[in-house]
Scaffold this active site. Structure first.
Site, PDB file in Angstrom:
ATOM      1  N   VAL A  29     -77.900  28.581   8.945  1.00 55.06           N
ATOM      2  CA  VAL A  29     -78.624  29.564   8.120  1.00 55.06           C
ATOM      3  C   VAL A  29     -77.984  29.682   6.733  1.00 55.06           C
ATOM      4  CG1 VAL A  29     -79.193  32.025   7.896  1.00 55.06           C
ATOM      5  CG2 VAL A  29     -79.487  30.859  10.106  1.00 55.06           C
ATOM      6  N   ASP A 132     -71.437  21.262  29.615  1.00 54.90           N
ATOM      7  CA  ASP A 132     -71.251  20.131  30.540  1.00 54.90           C
ATOM      8  C   ASP A 132     -70.615  18.898  29.889  1.00 54.90           C
ATOM      9  OD1 ASP A 132     -72.483  21.708  32.361  1.00 54.90           O
ATOM     10  OD2 ASP A 132     -74.343  20.569  32.470  1.00 54.90           O
ATOM     11  N   ARG A 167     -51.762  28.558  50.314  1.00 52.06           N
ATOM     12  CA  ARG A 167     -53.168  28.302  50.643  1.00 52.06           C
ATOM     13  C   ARG A 167     -53.732  27.147  49.814  1.00 52.06           C
ATOM     14  NH1 ARG A 167     -55.013  34.624  50.496  1.00 52.06           N
ATOM     15  NH2 ARG A 167     -54.888  34.989  52.734  1.00 52.06           N
ATOM     16  N   GLU A 227     -70.194  21.276  40.724  1.00 51.70           N
ATOM     17  CA  GLU A 227     -71.415  21.820  41.326  1.00 51.70           C
ATOM     18  C   GLU A 227     -72.323  20.717  41.908  1.00 51.70           C
ATOM     19  OE1 GLU A 227     -73.537  23.292  37.960  1.00 51.70           O
ATOM     20  OE2 GLU A 227     -74.870  24.491  39.188  1.00 51.70           O
ATOM     21  N   ARG A 250     -59.402  29.113  50.726  1.00 53.59           N
ATOM     22  CA  ARG A 250     -60.220  30.136  50.083  1.00 53.59           C
ATOM     23  C   ARG A 250     -61.104  29.441  49.055  1.00 53.59           C
ATOM     24  NH1 ARG A 250     -58.577  32.716  53.668  1.00 53.59           N
ATOM     25  NH2 ARG A 250     -57.692  34.833  53.708  1.00 53.59           N
TER      26      ARG A 250
HETATM   27  O1  F6P Z   1     -76.449  22.755  31.622  1.00 52.25           O
HETATM   28  C1  F6P Z   1     -75.466  23.715  31.663  1.00 52.25           C
HETATM   29  C2  F6P Z   1     -75.372  24.360  33.011  1.00 52.25           C
HETATM   30  O2  F6P Z   1     -74.396  25.368  32.864  1.00 52.25           O
HETATM   31  C3  F6P Z   1     -75.052  23.434  34.185  1.00 52.25           C
HETATM   32  O3  F6P Z   1     -73.692  23.081  34.288  1.00 52.25           O
HETATM   33  C4  F6P Z   1     -75.526  24.258  35.350  1.00 52.25           C
HETATM   34  O4  F6P Z   1     -75.844  23.446  36.440  1.00 52.25           O
HETATM   35  C5  F6P Z   1     -76.749  24.918  34.800  1.00 52.25           C
HETATM   36  O5  F6P Z   1     -76.570  24.990  33.403  1.00 52.25           O
HETATM   37  C6  F6P Z   1     -77.017  26.294  35.371  1.00 52.25           C
HETATM   38  O6  F6P Z   1     -78.202  26.740  34.826  1.00 52.25           O
HETATM   39  P1  F6P Z   1     -78.799  28.216  34.963  1.00 52.25           P
HETATM   40  O7  F6P Z   1     -78.187  29.037  33.884  1.00 52.25           O
HETATM   41  O8  F6P Z   1     -80.244  28.017  34.740  1.00 52.25           O
HETATM   42  O9  F6P Z   1     -78.423  28.743  36.309  1.00 52.25           O
END
Ligand code: F6P
Ligand code: ADP
Length: 326
Positions: A29, A132, A167, A227, A250
């Site tokens: 901006v 990511d 742990r 994930e 845990r």
């Molecule tokens: O693309 C970024 C990200 O944080 C991924 O790592 C993750 O899988 C996804 O977005 C989660 O998305 P949302 O915010 O839609 O749950």
């Protein structure tokens, strides 16, 4: 190349938010205003484009946002924009608002959206924003460094309690399709094991390695699970308890905490440099590109290349992590 004289630019943030999007908006901006361009802020990514939710931005509108996480423009995942109808609406709204070039700040999905607009003749410049760090065409994306610092802080804390109780902690990081965060978290946090989507590891292999750590006298085991890995963190924890690997387990799922927080100095600098460079490239007539970090430089990469290639996983660092876990 965009041969038309640029008088007005639009800016939006799209996809998952990333710390540093705000400094990037501010840089776009204020650089544009300094060059006497009109700037239109579009709300909530492609949703605002499809719905025509946009407004003019002045210098004061982006005051006080440099240090804030999230995005002052809002962001969204917009399924409607993936349809021809949604794209037609978006293009109509862009023309109606007299936006000459659009700046899209977002992840790989957002760049695919930007490419669609470019194919329809809309001048677009993309900027990589995603924790990511899975995008082709840039070494680092806006937000990744801050997320890494958040993960590192969490691992340090979890290690304290893990060691005290002897742990194993299974920590899930984000990264649906990409193990970058998990691998680098493994290195900066000193993890015993890392599970990523790009590398298949069986539960038995993990169990063997964790049990070996126990027998070597380690006081804790840290297992980072991306994930998108083939085994989810909770499932792995249950299995390790069943197999009796020495440590009791845990689970901590870091989740969206990784997406928030004040952008790090690195992310503010990267975001600012990208935002300034975007306007400079637009004024030079460039479009249909994403700007990325290569070495120390901000460089243009054709959007077509960005959307057609996947960034390979850093398996060299994965191996490094395994070696250092001994
Ligand atoms: O693309 C970024 C990200 O944080 C991924 O790592 C993750 O899988 C996804 O977005 C989660 O998305 P949302 O915010 O839609 O749950
Ligand atoms: P990110 O940009 O963080 O990767 P998404 O993958 O959810 O996030 O993409 C953000 C948005 O970009 C989507 O909600 C959609 O509006 C748009 N988009 C993604 N892929 C495409 C595509 N192939 N064509 C058009 N728009 C797309």
């Amino acid at each position: 190349m965009n041969s038309k004289t640029v008088e007005s630019i639009g800016v939006l943030t799209s996809g998952g938010d990333a710390p540093g999007m705000n400094p990037c908006i501010r840089a776009v901006v204020r650089t544009a205003l300094s060059k006497d361009l009109r700037v239109i802020g579009i709300r909530e990514g492609y949703t605002g484009l499809v719905q025509g939710d946009m407004r003019r931005l002045q210098a004061r509108d982006v005051g006080g946002i440099l240090q804030g996480g999230g995005t002052m423009l809002g962001t969204a995942r917009c399924p409607e924009f993936k349809t021809k109808k949604g794209q037609r609406e978006a293009i109509r709204n862009l023309h109606e608002a007299n936006i000459d070039t659009l700046v899209v700040i977002g992840g790989d999905g957002s760049m695919r959206g930007a490419r669609v607009l470019a194919e329809e003749g809309i001048p677009v410049v993309g900027l990589p924003g995603s924790i990511d760090n899975d995008m082709w065409g840039t070494n680092m994306s806006i937000g990744t460094d801050t997320a890494m610092n958040t993960i590192q802080d969490a691992i340090d804390k979890l290690k304290d309690t893990a060691s005290s109780h002897r742990r194993a902690f299974i920590i899930e990081t984000m990264g649906r399709n990409c193990g970058y965060l998990a691998i680098m978290a493994g290195l900066v946090g000193g993890a015993e094991m890392v599970l990523i989507p790009e590398q298949e590891v069986t539960v038995e292999e993990v169990a063997e390695s964790v049990e070996a750590s126990y027998k070597r006298g380690k006081t804790h085991a840290i297992i980072i699970v991306a994930e998108g890995a083939s085994v989810r963190a909770t499932e792995l924890s249950d299995k390790l308890n069943e197999l009796d690997v020495g440590f009791k387990t845990r689970v901590t799922i870091l989740g969206h905490i990784q997406r928030g927080g004040r952008p790090s100095a690195f992310d503010r600098l990267l975001a600012t440099r990208l935002g300034v460079a975007a306007v400079e490239h637009i004024l030079e007539g460039s479009s249909d590109i994403m700007l990325g970090l290569e070495g120390r430089d901000i460089v243009p990469v054709p959007l077509e290349e960005v959307v057609s290639k996947n960034r390979p996983a850093d398996l060299h660092y994965y191996e490094m992590c395994r070696m250092l876990a001994y």
